[in-house]
Motif scaffolding. Structure first.
Motif, PDB file in Angstrom:
ATOM      1  N   VAL A  29       7.433   5.423  -2.839  1.00 29.60           N
ATOM      2  CA  VAL A  29       6.398   5.232  -3.858  1.00 29.60           C
ATOM      3  C   VAL A  29       5.078   4.850  -3.204  1.00 29.60           C
ATOM      4  O   VAL A  29       4.016   5.368  -3.566  1.00 29.60           O
ATOM      5  CB  VAL A  29       6.823   4.141  -4.861  1.00 29.60           C
ATOM      6  N   ALA A  30       5.127   3.957  -2.232  1.00 20.08           N
ATOM      7  CA  ALA A  30       3.902   3.508  -1.557  1.00 20.08           C
ATOM      8  C   ALA A  30       3.211   4.661  -0.854  1.00 20.08           C
ATOM      9  O   ALA A  30       1.976   4.795  -0.919  1.00 20.08           O
ATOM     10  CB  ALA A  30       4.239   2.401  -0.558  1.00 20.08           C
ATOM     11  N   TYR A  31       3.960   5.512  -0.188  1.00 17.89           N
ATOM     12  CA  TYR A  31       3.361   6.669   0.490  1.00 17.89           C
ATOM     13  C   TYR A  31       2.723   7.615  -0.514  1.00 17.89           C
ATOM     14  O   TYR A  31       1.643   8.166  -0.266  1.00 17.89           O
ATOM     15  CB  TYR A  31       4.419   7.414   1.314  1.00 17.89           C
ATOM     16  N   GLU A  32       3.372   7.809  -1.647  1.00 20.50           N
ATOM     17  CA  GLU A  32       2.822   8.709  -2.661  1.00 20.50           C
ATOM     18  C   GLU A  32       1.533   8.154  -3.267  1.00 20.50           C
ATOM     19  O   GLU A  32       0.621   8.913  -3.594  1.00 20.50           O
ATOM     20  CB  GLU A  32       3.859   8.940  -3.771  1.00 20.50           C
ATOM     21  N   LEU A  33       1.454   6.842  -3.411  1.00 17.84           N
ATOM     22  CA  LEU A  33       0.256   6.243  -3.997  1.00 17.84           C
ATOM     23  C   LEU A  33      -0.899   6.192  -3.014  1.00 17.84           C
ATOM     24  O   LEU A  33      -2.065   6.383  -3.389  1.00 17.84           O
ATOM     25  CB  LEU A  33       0.565   4.823  -4.497  1.00 17.84           C
ATOM     26  N   LEU A  34      -0.614   5.915  -1.750  1.00 19.35           N
ATOM     27  CA  LEU A  34      -1.668   5.786  -0.745  1.00 19.35           C
ATOM     28  C   LEU A  34      -2.079   7.130  -0.157  1.00 19.35           C
ATOM     29  O   LEU A  34      -3.176   7.248   0.401  1.00 19.35           O
ATOM     30  CB  LEU A  34      -1.203   4.857   0.387  1.00 19.35           C
ATOM     31  N   GLY A  35      -1.230   8.130  -0.262  1.00 16.03           N
ATOM     32  CA  GLY A  35      -1.514   9.425   0.343  1.00 16.03           C
ATOM     33  C   GLY A  35      -2.227  10.385  -0.583  1.00 16.03           C
ATOM     34  O   GLY A  35      -2.263  10.203  -1.805  1.00 16.03           O
ATOM     35  N   GLY A  36      -2.804  11.418   0.012  1.00 13.57           N
ATOM     36  CA  GLY A  36      -3.479  12.444  -0.780  1.00 13.57           C
ATOM     37  C   GLY A  36      -4.726  11.921  -1.456  1.00 13.57           C
ATOM     38  O   GLY A  36      -5.295  10.892  -1.091  1.00 13.57           O
ATOM     39  N   GLY A  37      -5.145  12.609  -2.495  1.00 11.27           N
ATOM     40  CA  GLY A  37      -6.385  12.250  -3.181  1.00 11.27           C
ATOM     41  C   GLY A  37      -6.171  11.458  -4.448  1.00 11.27           C
ATOM     42  O   GLY A  37      -7.065  11.428  -5.304  1.00 11.27           O
ATOM     43  N   GLY A  96     -12.678  11.614   2.570  1.00 11.69           N
ATOM     44  CA  GLY A  96     -12.754  10.429   1.734  1.00 11.69           C
ATOM     45  C   GLY A  96     -11.443   9.918   1.212  1.00 11.69           C
ATOM     46  O   GLY A  96     -11.390   8.841   0.617  1.00 11.69           O
ATOM     47  N   GLU A  97     -10.361  10.656   1.409  1.00 17.03           N
ATOM     48  CA  GLU A  97      -9.088  10.245   0.838  1.00 17.03           C
ATOM     49  C   GLU A  97      -8.222   9.450   1.801  1.00 17.03           C
ATOM     50  O   GLU A  97      -7.231   8.841   1.385  1.00 17.03           O
ATOM     51  CB  GLU A  97      -8.304  11.473   0.358  1.00 17.03           C
ATOM     52  N   VAL A  98      -8.578   9.436   3.091  1.00 15.63           N
ATOM     53  CA  VAL A  98      -7.669   8.854   4.075  1.00 15.63           C
ATOM     54  C   VAL A  98      -7.593   7.332   3.991  1.00 15.63           C
ATOM     55  O   VAL A  98      -6.526   6.754   4.128  1.00 15.63           O
ATOM     56  CB  VAL A  98      -8.055   9.287   5.507  1.00 15.63           C
ATOM     57  N   CYS A  99      -8.708   6.652   3.765  1.00 17.00           N
ATOM     58  CA  CYS A  99      -8.721   5.195   3.776  1.00 17.00           C
ATOM     59  C   CYS A  99      -8.513   4.655   2.364  1.00 17.00           C
ATOM     60  O   CYS A  99      -9.456   4.532   1.587  1.00 17.00           O
ATOM     61  CB  CYS A  99     -10.019   4.658   4.377  1.00 17.00           C
ATOM     62  N   ALA A 100      -7.270   4.304   2.056  1.00 17.62           N
ATOM     63  CA  ALA A 100      -6.949   3.797   0.720  1.00 17.62           C
ATOM     64  C   ALA A 100      -7.649   2.476   0.445  1.00 17.62           C
ATOM     65  O   ALA A 100      -8.075   2.214  -0.689  1.00 17.62           O
ATOM     66  CB  ALA A 100      -5.428   3.636   0.588  1.00 17.62           C
ATOM     67  N   LEU A 101      -7.792   1.642   1.459  1.00 14.92           N
ATOM     68  CA  LEU A 101      -8.429   0.340   1.275  1.00 14.92           C
ATOM     69  C   LEU A 101      -9.885   0.495   0.835  1.00 14.92           C
ATOM     70  O   LEU A 101     -10.347  -0.213  -0.075  1.00 14.92           O
ATOM     71  CB  LEU A 101      -8.358  -0.464   2.578  1.00 14.92           C
TER      72      LEU A 101
END
Length: 326
Positions: free
Chosen positions: A238-246, A191-196
């Motif tokens: 910053v963008a990778y940290e916000l969109l990545g993980g849970g 459930g964490e992969v799709c940020a959109l």
């Protein structure tokens, strides 16, 4: 002669019900579930069904054994099972997922009195227990569009692991593009992969007024500021940290849990900022690439103290004067 009837609070009634609120949460999580099935196949659907089915069965059996009223109608067990499933890798053995649901429902929720009585988030606690008990299985990530039924398909790393491997401010070449991060074309929990999908679900909950935007804003904003400083102003980092993980999954769907988050506005800000600080510290300086689960659980434990410090003074009440020290 008219009688003045005095009843116990609450005196303001609302058409909202627990079942209705839980139904909205389920609807908000459907986009993430659909994208999990798109990227990881039918295995994602089966794993979700096992988590939800075991959670519902565990609650029914426990309430029956303890001779307590049946509470399956409030849909909270379904929500717990669904959130737990979305926090798991698609390759996790089904029996391990079932253990996670039992822990979440029986140990964390029902043993403390049922819905609203647990002091930590059931799904998050179950995920941590699974991580500690089965670390290898919980770190097995399937490449998108590969069959999650086959162990041979587990050949990918998560973006958070690649970020943790980055040094000197240089982003790892193994990182997916930001577009892939947004739509979910990378490894990670279902459930964490799709940020959109998570953003759509989170906005739905805010529009429906199921959750307050304070905790997600404070949580995500704190992580953004911390990572901006740590990345020396690198917006891509910053963008990778916000969109990545849970982070998005935790900020919108777990940190906002009614039973384990503060009820005051100031308390919500403190809670969200605390989650953001702990998550950032673990990601940057800890041995784990992710820290959302631990940050939420740690802040859950502090909620009673946060509420005590931020509880507004009743109208007309006077503060107790401190005795003068001699």
């Amino acid at each position: 002669m008219k009688k003045l009837l005095v009843s116990a609070s609450p005196h303001i009634h609302s058409p909202e019900t627990t079942t209705g609120v839980m139904g909205d949460v389920i609807i908000s999580l459907l986009p993430a579930l659909v994208m999990a099935v798109v990227w990881f196949g039918s295995r994602a659907l089966v794993l979700t069904a096992v988590c939800i089915g075991t959670a519902v069965l565990a609650e029914w059996v426990f309430r029956r054994v303890m001779k307590r009223p049946n509470t399956l109608g409030d849909l909270s067990a379904v929500v717990t099972g669904l959130i737990l499933a979305l926090n798991l890798p698609a390759t996790l053995p089904l029996w391990m997922a079932a253990i996670g649901s039992i822990v979440a429902i029986v140990v964390v929720k029902q043993m403390f009195g049922g819905i609203g009585q647990n002091f930590v988030n059931p799904a998050m606690t179950a995920r941590i227990i699974l991580m500690v008990s089965f670390p290898t299985a919980m770190a097995r990530w399937t490449a998108p569009l590969a069959s999650a039924w086959s162990v041979d398909a587990v050949t990918t790393a998560t973006p958070m692991a690649s970020l943790a491997a980055s040094s000197g401010g240089n982003l790892s070449a193994d990182l997916p593009s930001l577009w892939q991060m947004l739509v979910g074309y990378h490894g990670g929990s279902m459930g964490e992969v799709c940020a959109l999908a998570l953003l759509v679900g989170g906005v739905y909950l805010i529009i429906r007024r199921v959750i307050s935007p304070i905790i997600p804003a404070a949580y995500i904003g704190t992580v953004a500021v911390w990572m901006l400083l740590a990345g020396h102003g690198d917006l891509r980092f910053v963008a990778y940290e916000l969109l990545g993980g849970g982070l998005l999954l935790g900020a919108f769907f777990m940190a906002t849990d009614y039973a384990t988050s503060p009820i005051t506005a100031k308390g919500k800000w403190i809670f969200g900022i605390g989650c953001g600080i702990i998550t950032s510290v673990i990601r940057l300086y800890g041995s784990l690439p992710e820290g959302v689960s631990f940050s939420i659980i740690l802040m859950n434990i502090l909620v009673p103290h946060i509420e005590r410090l931020t509880l507004p003074r009743a109208f007309g009440a006077e503060k107790k004067k401190k005795e003068a020290t001699k």
